[in-house]
Write a protein that holds these residues in place. Structure first.
Motif, mmCIF file in Angstrom:
data_model
loop_
_atom_site.group_PDB
_atom_site.id
_atom_site.type_symbol
_atom_site.label_atom_id
_atom_site.label_comp_id
_atom_site.label_asym_id
_atom_site.label_seq_id
_atom_site.Cartn_x
_atom_site.Cartn_y
_atom_site.Cartn_z
ATOM 1 N N TRP A 256 0.838 -1.197 0.000
ATOM 2 C CA TRP A 256 0.000 0.000 0.000
ATOM 3 C C TRP A 256 0.871 1.244 0.000
ATOM 4 O O TRP A 256 0.629 2.197 -0.736
ATOM 5 C CB TRP A 256 -0.907 -0.021 1.226
ATOM 6 C CG TRP A 256 -1.903 1.098 1.316
ATOM 7 C CD1 TRP A 256 -3.195 1.082 0.915
ATOM 8 C CD2 TRP A 256 -1.672 2.405 1.879
ATOM 9 N NE1 TRP A 256 -3.797 2.297 1.173
ATOM 10 C CE2 TRP A 256 -2.889 3.125 1.760
ATOM 11 C CE3 TRP A 256 -0.563 3.035 2.458
ATOM 12 C CZ2 TRP A 256 -3.022 4.432 2.205
ATOM 13 C CZ3 TRP A 256 -0.692 4.337 2.894
ATOM 14 C CH2 TRP A 256 -1.914 5.032 2.766
ATOM 15 N N THR A 257 1.910 1.239 0.847
ATOM 16 C CA THR A 257 2.798 2.402 0.956
ATOM 17 C C THR A 257 3.550 2.652 -0.336
ATOM 18 O O THR A 257 3.649 3.799 -0.804
ATOM 19 C CB THR A 257 3.800 2.194 2.108
ATOM 20 O OG1 THR A 257 3.074 2.052 3.343
ATOM 21 C CG2 THR A 257 4.753 3.371 2.226
ATOM 22 N N ASN A 259 2.747 1.938 -3.318
ATOM 23 C CA ASN A 259 1.851 2.433 -4.369
ATOM 24 C C ASN A 259 1.485 3.902 -4.172
ATOM 25 O O ASN A 259 1.070 4.567 -5.123
ATOM 26 C CB ASN A 259 0.566 1.596 -4.403
ATOM 27 C CG ASN A 259 0.787 0.220 -4.993
ATOM 28 O OD1 ASN A 259 1.730 0.001 -5.755
ATOM 29 N ND2 ASN A 259 -0.067 -0.726 -4.638
ATOM 30 N N ARG A 260 1.629 4.396 -2.940
ATOM 31 C CA ARG A 260 1.196 5.769 -2.637
ATOM 32 C C ARG A 260 2.318 6.626 -2.058
ATOM 33 O O ARG A 260 2.065 7.711 -1.537
ATOM 34 C CB ARG A 260 0.037 5.728 -1.629
ATOM 35 C CG ARG A 260 -1.212 5.040 -2.160
ATOM 36 C CD ARG A 260 -2.170 4.731 -1.019
ATOM 37 N NE ARG A 260 -3.414 4.145 -1.497
ATOM 38 C CZ ARG A 260 -3.568 2.863 -1.821
ATOM 39 N NH1 ARG A 260 -2.528 2.028 -1.703
ATOM 40 N NH2 ARG A 260 -4.737 2.404 -2.245
ATOM 41 N N GLU A 263 2.431 10.462 -2.930
ATOM 42 C CA GLU A 263 1.181 11.210 -3.017
ATOM 43 C C GLU A 263 1.242 12.586 -2.367
ATOM 44 O O GLU A 263 0.471 13.477 -2.719
ATOM 45 C CB GLU A 263 0.038 10.396 -2.392
ATOM 46 C CG GLU A 263 0.226 10.106 -0.914
ATOM 47 C CD GLU A 263 -0.817 9.130 -0.377
ATOM 48 O OE1 GLU A 263 -1.721 8.748 -1.144
ATOM 49 O OE2 GLU A 263 -0.700 8.744 0.812
ATOM 50 N N SER A 264 2.171 12.795 -1.444
ATOM 51 C CA SER A 264 2.250 14.101 -0.768
ATOM 52 C C SER A 264 2.881 15.168 -1.649
ATOM 53 O O SER A 264 2.668 16.361 -1.429
ATOM 54 C CB SER A 264 3.056 13.974 0.528
ATOM 55 O OG SER A 264 4.433 13.767 0.239
ATOM 56 N N LYS A 270 8.549 11.004 0.231
ATOM 57 C CA LYS A 270 8.393 9.826 -0.625
ATOM 58 C C LYS A 270 9.513 8.820 -0.370
ATOM 59 O O LYS A 270 9.265 7.616 -0.194
ATOM 60 C CB LYS A 270 8.396 10.248 -2.095
ATOM 61 C CG LYS A 270 8.371 9.088 -3.084
ATOM 62 C CD LYS A 270 8.441 9.586 -4.528
ATOM 63 C CE LYS A 270 8.461 8.423 -5.520
ATOM 64 N NZ LYS A 270 8.521 8.914 -6.928
#
Length: 441
Positions: A256-257, A259-260, A263-264, A270
């Motif tokens: 999950w991490t 893949n995202r 995003e910030s 990142k």
């Protein structure tokens, strides 16, 4: 599988209803706490409170809640933090809780449960939080507090009058600090409709912060009146992204991490999130590569060096971890959590004397880290200081709510330490708490 270290303090106070016993934990991470303090500082100043005197602490619980019980700390559940979508939402939560402190809403709480800086006080707070989060464990809360009154009625639930007062003040603090008041509206929107549910189905926040349609209208009206005073704050958004990003990277799955991770929009955040995900997948080379890239962007950031040390320690690279923690400590020499982690690494590598010195410094600056107390006791034992080892062990058990074990070790410390010394006096404090607990049974 790597677990979320974040310097956990275990309450070890279980509930007696609603299925298996569950312990609450307090997450201690220097990076997340620094970020939260950056977000809180302008709000606390607007409230007339000192940011240096109020800690923002995270409870490891997916249920949504935030609360205060004294003027020393604001507690926020990790579930609520992860639910926030921007800095203004999280700052509005902090503003609301700060208003309960500033407006004197804590005076009706019992004195014995109002000190979040003591071991016994922290244990009582986490016990009560567990009772309320479970949805009505009145008996469990009372037993944990050693009192006949319920945990909820004692110090976690506010009246509707107090909530309206805190809403008024909290929105004013946001306006004074130039923070978008829409964040408060967005937070209360999460909980709208909760008053129609039975207590067992409500979020913990709704049980401790009474909601109503009138309250929503008040918050919306105040926010509309203050909206022109909001100013963009890139720094707040960065620290929000960093705190939430690190927390989610440890609490969500590595897949999950990854893949995202970006995003910030902040490249160092990142890389940090990627490093944590790779670490939890036992890919040390990739984790260190990502950490080194993040450090290259912020070479004087102590919290990135601390995370590098954590990754190395948990990967059994203790000598390399010592170097990473040493760099972190040189950049943040007063940070208790960093000093504690550095001391732990030194202890593992056999540098017991230096480890004890650092662990003593960490305990003196922040006595709420049970892991530091465990390591400090071990260092005393290795150096032959058996009386001090027993004393620190007694204090750790008191913090964890194991008051019987605390009394046993405090008695041992009393017999070994010079009568009247500072350590002997601390042992008497634990013994007194142990005897008081026996009398309440």
């Amino acid at each position: 599988m790597h677990v979320l270290r974040l310097l956990l303090i275990c309450a070890l106070l279980s509930l007696t209803i609603g299925g298996p016993a569950r312990a609450l934990t307090l997450l201690r991470d220097p990076d997340i706490e620094y970020a939260l303090n950056q977000l809180a500082a302008p709000v606390l100043k607007a409230a007339g409170l000192s940011p240096a005197r109020i800690d923002i602490l995270v409870i490891d619980d997916r249920r949504l809640n935030a609360f205060v019980v004294d003027g020393n700390a604001i507690f926020i559940h990790s579930g609520l933090m992860l639910k926030m979508e921007n800095a203004a939402m999280l700052q509005s939560v902090i503003a609301h809780e700060a208003a309960h402190i500033a407006n004197g809403h804590l005076v009706r709480r019992p004195v014995a449960a109002r000190n979040a800086r003591t071991a016994a006080g922290l244990g009582a707070i986490l016990a009560a939080a567990a009772a309320v989060a479970a949805g009505g464990s009145e008996a469990a809360g009372a037993v944990a507090l050693g009192a006949q009154n319920t945990a909820r009625r004692l110090f976690l639930v506010h009246t509707r009058a107090e909530e309206n007062s805190a809403d008024n003040s909290g929105l004013r603090y946001l306006a004074t600090a130039g923070i978008d008041p829409q964040g408060a509206v967005d937070v209360i929107n999460i909980f709208r409709g909760q008053e129609a549910l039975s207590a067992s189905r409500q979020d913990a926040y709704a049980r401790t912060h009474p909601l109503s349609s009138d309250r929503y209208r008040l918050v919306k009206r105040l926010a509309d009146g203050y909206k022109d005073r909001a100013r963009p704050n890139p720094s707040a958004e960065y620290w929000f992204a960093r705190a939430k990003g690190k927390l989610s990277a440890f609490q969500r799955s590595p897949k999950w991490t990854l893949n995202r991770a970006g995003e910030s929009g902040y490249s160092d955040v990142k890389l940090m999130r990627q490093a944590i995900a790779h670490h939890r997948n036992s890919r040390l080379k990739k984790a260190l590569g990502a950490m080194d890239a993040a450090i290259a962007q912020r070479p004087n950031d102590p919290y990135l060096h601390e995370l590098r040390g954590q990754i190395l320690m948990e990967s059994r690279q203790s000598k390399a971890a010592v170097a990473a923690y040493a760099r972190a400590a040189s950049l943040a020499p007063k940070n208790a959590l960093i000093l504690g982690a550095y001391g732990r690494a030194l202890l593992v590598t056999g540098q017991t004397g230096k480890a004890r010195q650092l662990l003593e410094q960490a305990r003196a600056r922040d006595g709420r880290d049970a892991r530091v107390l465990r390591d400090l006791a071990a260092s005393h034992a290795k150096l032959g200081n058996n009386g001090m080892a027993s004393l620190v062990t007694a204090e750790r058990y008191a913090m964890l709510g194991r008051i019987r074990d605390a009394g046993i070790h405090a008695k041992r410390a009393s017999d070994l330490l010079p009568r009247g010394s500072g350590g002997w006096q601390r042992a008497q404090d634990v013994l007194s708490a142990s005897e008081a607990a026996k009398r309440r049974k």
